[in-house]
Write an enzyme that holds these catalytic residues in place. Sequence first.
Site, short mmCIF file in Angstrom:
data_model
loop_
_atom_site.label_atom_id
_atom_site.label_comp_id
_atom_site.label_asym_id
_atom_site.label_seq_id
_atom_site.Cartn_x
_atom_site.Cartn_y
_atom_site.Cartn_z
N GLN A 64 34.45 59.31 39.43
CA GLN A 64 33.26 59.25 38.58
C GLN A 64 32.71 57.84 38.44
O GLN A 64 31.63 57.64 37.90
CB GLN A 64 33.58 59.81 37.19
N CYS A 70 33.52 62.56 33.05
CA CYS A 70 34.82 63.16 33.36
C CYS A 70 34.82 64.67 33.17
O CYS A 70 35.39 65.42 33.97
CB CYS A 70 35.89 62.51 32.51
N HIS A 364 38.70 62.31 26.96
CA HIS A 364 38.67 62.44 28.42
C HIS A 364 39.04 63.86 28.82
O HIS A 364 39.83 64.52 28.15
CB HIS A 364 39.68 61.46 29.02
N ASN A 385 43.00 63.55 38.07
CA ASN A 385 42.01 62.74 37.38
C ASN A 385 40.75 62.61 38.23
O ASN A 385 40.69 63.14 39.34
CB ASN A 385 42.61 61.37 37.04
#
Length: 446
Positions: A64, A70, A364, A385
């Site tokens: 990102q 996110c 997040h 992630n």
Amino acid sequence: MANEITTQLLEVFTANFNEKSTNKIIKNTVMKSGIDAAAENNDAVVAMNHVFSEEITTGAVANQKQSGRCWMFAALNTFRHKILETFKLKDFELSQNYTNFWDKFEKANFFLESVLKTAEEPLDGRLVSWIMSTPQQDGGQWDMFVSLIKKYGVVPKQVMPETFQSENSRRLNSIINRKLRRDAVKLRGLFSEGKSEAELQRAKEDMLSEVYQILTFALGEPPKTFDFDYRDADDVFHREEKVTPQAFYKKYVGIDLEDYVSIINAPTKDKPYGKTFTVQFLGNVVGGKPVKYLNVDMDTLKQLAIKQIKENESVWFGCDVGQSSNRDYGIMDTALFDYEETLGTSLHMTKEERLDYKESVMTHAMVLTGVNLVDEQPTRWKVENSWGNKVGKKGYFVMSDKWMDEYTYQVVINKAYLSDELKKAFDQEPIQLKPWDPMGSLAFMK
């Protein structure tokens, strides 16, 4: 009566510090290397093995970059996992920029509608002050993502790739927010002049036209149709011509988003388990899917996530990623740093206290892609992630089960994995929370 800090009190503090011989060693270490390095627990680093008994094949991670998208990346990654498996694609990504464009455009409209809805409220009241604090931003929630996909569909990344401002969003956000606050001044002024609803809406549409122009300059214009060429893992070539984003979603993703619900763990007294909640003025698409959560205990939340992973389906989840975590190792573990022993103070708070006293909220969103089970009980979790492959283990993190207990707040689960009791509980009319409630936080961490 307030008491000031006196010279005598400072002398006591100095004496207390210097009477411990180890304090000088700790001071030198912290000053030279920093608190985290001094407090790092190597045993925790060793214990957090990147191996899991239950694991989903997912491919390379996305990035990102310098944006707070996110939640969007994580959600699109859950789609990507399905596409990679079903259509035998290699390193395929959906366009985050396409979804980002529509999110910012819809958030602008949501903000302006909120301005009109609160036009009679005092400008210095808490509600209007909260609305004006952030007209729009990169962050979001699962149900906000659902609203975007149902309305606009998805496109491959090659059709609407990233731009400078999609990957570096701060300047774009500041300009749009300045414009929206200026528009708020105008709308509230027109309202105070007694303008009709039709006149107010015409003024708002002119404002949205300018927002569309800014977004197109910065992000490009979203396609209405596109061609899609790809070669699968078996080296077979495929072509789709003049596909709409909605048709592409239906064919290549095909997930019924109404089957998925948000499960939270918020152990505060104002949020009983087994009840549903929504948050006032939280959303992006006017007329879209309202944000709705079912609050459950942590064991229930984790067991639902395990069921979904065992069925080879990844899990979108929201957490407070900055707590007890290290990007270089790709570790999230409450035992990773011993700040209390290092600094000689108590820092412990319960999860309830951290929420109530603003110490922690969801910041997040990532994806659970694996779990390590010992006697069917989780010990650690595999996390995909969206910070690129140079952090963690090629972009993947390992999360201890204790960390999940303390800092995970939300998972998105297919209703098929809910018990009949939980399904019935989710169908309840939600209790409305204030806009500034901790459960109204958005996932935005860069």
